[in-house]
Design an enzyme around this catalytic site. Structure first.
Site, mmCIF file in Angstrom:
data_model
loop_
_atom_site.group_PDB
_atom_site.id
_atom_site.type_symbol
_atom_site.label_atom_id
_atom_site.label_comp_id
_atom_site.label_asym_id
_atom_site.label_seq_id
_atom_site.Cartn_x
_atom_site.Cartn_y
_atom_site.Cartn_z
ATOM 1 N N LYS A 56 2.225 -3.297 7.458
ATOM 2 C CA LYS A 56 2.447 -3.560 5.987
ATOM 3 C C LYS A 56 4.153 -3.378 5.454
ATOM 4 C CE LYS A 56 0.214 -4.454 3.168
ATOM 5 N NZ LYS A 56 -0.353 -6.065 2.131
ATOM 6 N N TYR A 76 -1.728 -0.579 11.085
ATOM 7 C CA TYR A 76 -1.814 -1.233 9.590
ATOM 8 C C TYR A 76 -0.650 -0.969 8.845
ATOM 9 C CZ TYR A 76 -3.328 -1.774 4.669
ATOM 10 O OH TYR A 76 -3.319 -2.040 3.437
ATOM 11 N N THR A 128 0.881 -1.135 -0.123
ATOM 12 C CA THR A 128 0.213 0.043 -0.247
ATOM 13 C C THR A 128 0.859 1.250 0.117
ATOM 14 O OG1 THR A 128 -1.540 1.344 1.259
ATOM 15 C CG2 THR A 128 -0.174 -0.346 2.508
ATOM 16 N N ASP A 129 0.376 2.409 -0.533
ATOM 17 C CA ASP A 129 0.965 3.661 -0.346
ATOM 18 C C ASP A 129 0.937 4.190 0.904
ATOM 19 O OD1 ASP A 129 -1.697 4.207 -0.181
ATOM 20 O OD2 ASP A 129 -2.083 5.918 -1.761
ATOM 21 N N GLU A 130 0.251 3.612 2.155
ATOM 22 C CA GLU A 130 0.207 4.083 3.284
ATOM 23 C C GLU A 130 1.346 3.610 4.032
ATOM 24 O OE1 GLU A 130 -3.587 3.354 5.300
ATOM 25 O OE2 GLU A 130 -4.590 3.137 3.508
HETATM 26 P P1 NAD Z 1 -9.613 -7.676 2.117
HETATM 27 O O1 NAD Z 1 -9.391 -7.570 3.527
HETATM 28 O O2 NAD Z 1 -10.776 -7.566 1.242
HETATM 29 O O3 NAD Z 1 -9.160 -9.487 1.862
HETATM 30 C C1 NAD Z 1 -8.072 -9.822 2.584
HETATM 31 C C2 NAD Z 1 -8.234 -11.389 2.242
HETATM 32 O O4 NAD Z 1 -6.872 -11.990 3.025
HETATM 33 C C3 NAD Z 1 -9.504 -11.973 2.845
HETATM 34 O O5 NAD Z 1 -10.241 -12.747 1.886
HETATM 35 C C4 NAD Z 1 -8.824 -12.874 4.325
HETATM 36 O O6 NAD Z 1 -9.846 -14.038 4.491
HETATM 37 C C5 NAD Z 1 -7.560 -13.095 3.730
HETATM 38 N N1 NAD Z 1 -6.704 -13.346 4.779
HETATM 39 C C6 NAD Z 1 -6.634 -12.488 5.947
HETATM 40 N N2 NAD Z 1 -5.935 -13.109 6.855
HETATM 41 C C7 NAD Z 1 -5.273 -14.226 6.256
HETATM 42 C C8 NAD Z 1 -4.280 -15.177 6.572
HETATM 43 N N3 NAD Z 1 -3.538 -15.370 7.818
HETATM 44 N N4 NAD Z 1 -4.044 -16.329 5.831
HETATM 45 C C9 NAD Z 1 -4.914 -16.393 4.704
HETATM 46 N N5 NAD Z 1 -5.663 -15.567 4.337
HETATM 47 C C10 NAD Z 1 -5.924 -14.607 4.989
HETATM 48 O O7 NAD Z 1 -7.940 -7.029 1.682
HETATM 49 P P2 NAD Z 1 -8.076 -6.260 0.118
HETATM 50 O O8 NAD Z 1 -8.843 -4.950 0.257
HETATM 51 O O9 NAD Z 1 -8.484 -7.227 -1.165
HETATM 52 O O10 NAD Z 1 -6.626 -6.052 0.196
HETATM 53 C C11 NAD Z 1 -5.576 -6.882 -0.536
HETATM 54 C C12 NAD Z 1 -4.319 -6.548 -0.026
HETATM 55 O O11 NAD Z 1 -4.215 -5.281 -0.933
HETATM 56 C C13 NAD Z 1 -3.850 -6.459 1.182
HETATM 57 O O12 NAD Z 1 -2.402 -6.830 1.144
HETATM 58 C C14 NAD Z 1 -3.712 -4.850 1.344
HETATM 59 O O13 NAD Z 1 -2.867 -4.635 2.359
HETATM 60 C C15 NAD Z 1 -3.229 -4.424 -0.192
HETATM 61 N N6 NAD Z 1 -3.924 -3.128 -0.287
HETATM 62 C C16 NAD Z 1 -5.491 -2.625 -0.312
HETATM 63 C C17 NAD Z 1 -5.746 -1.466 -0.747
HETATM 64 C C18 NAD Z 1 -7.345 -1.216 -0.687
HETATM 65 O O14 NAD Z 1 -7.688 -0.236 -1.033
HETATM 66 N N7 NAD Z 1 -8.204 -2.204 -0.453
HETATM 67 C C19 NAD Z 1 -5.076 -0.434 -1.137
HETATM 68 C C20 NAD Z 1 -3.530 -0.918 -0.749
HETATM 69 C C21 NAD Z 1 -3.111 -2.156 -0.698
HETATM 70 P P1 TYD Z 2 -10.846 3.801 4.147
HETATM 71 O O1 TYD Z 2 -11.689 3.333 2.988
HETATM 72 O O2 TYD Z 2 -10.764 2.951 5.429
HETATM 73 O O3 TYD Z 2 -9.247 3.742 3.426
HETATM 74 P P2 TYD Z 2 -7.882 4.092 4.358
HETATM 75 O O4 TYD Z 2 -7.985 4.428 5.482
HETATM 76 O O5 TYD Z 2 -6.930 2.936 3.942
HETATM 77 O O6 TYD Z 2 -7.561 5.202 3.275
HETATM 78 O O7 TYD Z 2 -10.951 5.256 4.225
HETATM 79 C C1 TYD Z 2 -10.679 6.012 3.346
HETATM 80 C C2 TYD Z 2 -10.777 7.571 3.947
HETATM 81 O O8 TYD Z 2 -12.300 7.793 4.282
HETATM 82 C C3 TYD Z 2 -10.070 7.710 4.979
HETATM 83 O O9 TYD Z 2 -9.708 9.142 5.198
HETATM 84 C C4 TYD Z 2 -11.010 7.528 6.023
HETATM 85 C C5 TYD Z 2 -12.228 8.173 5.824
HETATM 86 N N1 TYD Z 2 -13.462 7.535 6.306
HETATM 87 C C6 TYD Z 2 -14.534 8.032 6.616
HETATM 88 O O10 TYD Z 2 -14.526 9.433 6.525
HETATM 89 N N2 TYD Z 2 -15.507 7.575 7.266
HETATM 90 C C7 TYD Z 2 -15.662 6.167 7.340
HETATM 91 O O11 TYD Z 2 -16.691 5.508 7.932
HETATM 92 C C8 TYD Z 2 -14.461 5.389 6.829
HETATM 93 C C9 TYD Z 2 -14.736 3.952 6.818
HETATM 94 C C10 TYD Z 2 -13.581 6.082 6.163
#
Ligand code: NAD
Ligand code: TYD
Length: 356
Positions: free
Chosen positions: A162, A158, A132-134
């Site tokens: 990561k 988080y 992630t960019d975070e």
């Molecule tokens: P998500 O939370 O929707 O899904 C995570 C999946 O991983 C789930 O199916 C869960 O059951 C599985 N999982 C969790 N712990 C596990 C373990 N110990 N063993 C096996 N499986 C396990 O997450 P996502 O949004 O699909 O994100 C996927 C990846 O992308 C993550 O690594 C996250 O850090 C990264 N990412 C997500 C975002 C975003 O906006 N969603 C942005 C940047 C990076």
């Molecule tokens: P989120 O989807 O949780 O992603 P991330 O924290 O990884 O960026 O949140 C996106 C943005 O929205 C973040 O600035 C937090 C804000 N947010 C709210 O304002 N209200 C909410 O209920 C949630 C879940 C997020």
């Protein structure tokens, strides 16, 4: 075949569906099925002989080693993680457990498998770590966007977990020569996202007539990436990325949270005429340590591998809203008792608290 971890989550499930639509090559999906997983998301693959699902924890060394031995994947795409910042504030250890220890265990099992391969297969093997960019922390309003050279400055449990996993992936390349690729992307959105994240939460709450809880002043900025654009970038990096390198992936869509929520209200209003969804917007107490701005410069990926996002934020949001309207059953399924407990825990004390 390729091994995908976390394939029952949001991005992993989109990745597997897109992969199997584009490739003959099969997928082994290894997922522990935490609260964030919905195996029914991939029900359409039940009869596809190229798809195998195994329920296992990436932290279970013996189970993962057995899967490497049985399926001999030529690559790993590692999505599995605890992924929600607010949950990491309530319970950081689960994040250290899966994101740091789980990734370390997966890397160990992978290294053992990789070191036993014949030379040509060893050279062709890839471990793609999705991050992630975070991990780069928070930008000021006029600071340049994150690049591959940005300093790691994670601010939440988080992003810190990561960052730890990114460092481990990097170390396995430098120490053992494991062909590791790391991608760091911005906030994803699109179909099949669990409604704890901003965009699906707002859609689901709006339709249910519930408050739309905007943290703090709502002027925080995120750079939104449509999930299928993220998946195409991962496929491209897997295919042609240079081991040991980092690739940033963004959507060219910096937007404040308030603008996102207002746009969603407008899109929903167009599809449900007569309803004023914006009236449901409620400012609530801010997230502790809330990062102000993320933004991605993806010019390395564009220059070296010819990738650009295809979806604009406007078209991607419209598709996303329509998907949630068309999949009320999917939404109802994931809103189990555990989901309601989370909503009470995260929003119970927040709702009605005015933003400062
Ligand atoms: P998500 O939370 O929707 O899904 C995570 C999946 O991983 C789930 O199916 C869960 O059951 C599985 N999982 C969790 N712990 C596990 C373990 N110990 N063993 C096996 N499986 C396990 O997450 P996502 O949004 O699909 O994100 C996927 C990846 O992308 C993550 O690594 C996250 O850090 C990264 N990412 C997500 C975002 C975003 O906006 N969603 C942005 C940047 C990076
Ligand atoms: P989120 O989807 O949780 O992603 P991330 O924290 O990884 O960026 O949140 C996106 C943005 O929205 C973040 O600035 C937090 C804000 N947010 C709210 O304002 N209200 C909410 O209920 C949630 C879940 C997020």
């Amino acid at each position: 075949m390729i091994l995908v971890t976390g394939g029952c989550g949001f991005i992993g499930s989109n990745f597997i569906l897109d992969w199997l639509a584009e490739h003959e090559e099969g997928v082994l999906n290894v997922d522990a099925l935490t609260y964030a997983a919905n195996p029914k998301t991939l029900a359409s693959l039940a009869d596809d002989p190229r798809y195998v699902f195994v329920r296992a924890d990436i932290g279970d060394r013996a189970a993962i080693a057995a899967l490497f031995a049985q399926y001999r994947p030529r690559a790993v795409v590692h999505f599995a993680a605890e992924s929600h910042v607010d949950r990491s504030i309530h319970g950081p250890l689960a994040f250290v457990h899966t994101n740091v220890l789980g990734t370390a265990t997966l890397l160990e099992a992978c290294r053992a498998h990789w070191q036993g391969l014949p030379a040509a297969e060893r050279a062709a093997f890839r471990f793609l770590h999705v991050s992630t960019d975070e991990v780069f922390g928070s930008l000021g309003p006029n600071e340049p966007r994150f690049t591959e050279a940005s300093q790691y400055q994670p601010n939440s449990p988080y992003s810190a977990s990561k960052a730890g996993s990114d460092h481990l992936a990097r170390a396995y390349f430098h120490t053992y020569g494991l062909p590791v690729l790391v991608t760091n992307c911005s906030n994803n959105y699109g179909p099949r996202q669990f409604p704890e994240k901003l965009i699906p939460l707002m859609i689901v709450n709006a339709l249910a007539g519930k408050p739309l809880p905007v943290y703090g002043d709502g002027h925080q900025v995120r750079d939104w990436l449509y999930v299928s654009d993220h998946c195409s970038a991962i496929r491209r990096v897997l295919e042609a990325g240079r081991p040991g390198e980092l690739y940033l992936i963004g959507g060219d869509a910096e937007t404040t949270n308030l603008d996102v929520v207002h746009t969603l209200c407008r899109l929903l209003g167009e599809r449900r005429p007569g309803q004023d969804f914006a009236a449901q917007i409620t400012h609530v107490a801010d997230r502790p340590g809330h990062d102000r701005r993320y933004a991605i410069d993806f010019s390395k990926l564009e220059r070296e591998l010819g990738w650009r996002p295809r979806e604009s934020f406007a078209s991607g949001l419209a598709r996303t809203v329509q998907w949630y309207l068309d999949h009320a059953e999917w939404v109802a399924e994931v809103q189990s008792g555990a989901y309601r407990d989370w909503v009470d825990k995260n929003y119970g004390a927040r709702l009605g608290v005015a933003a400062s």
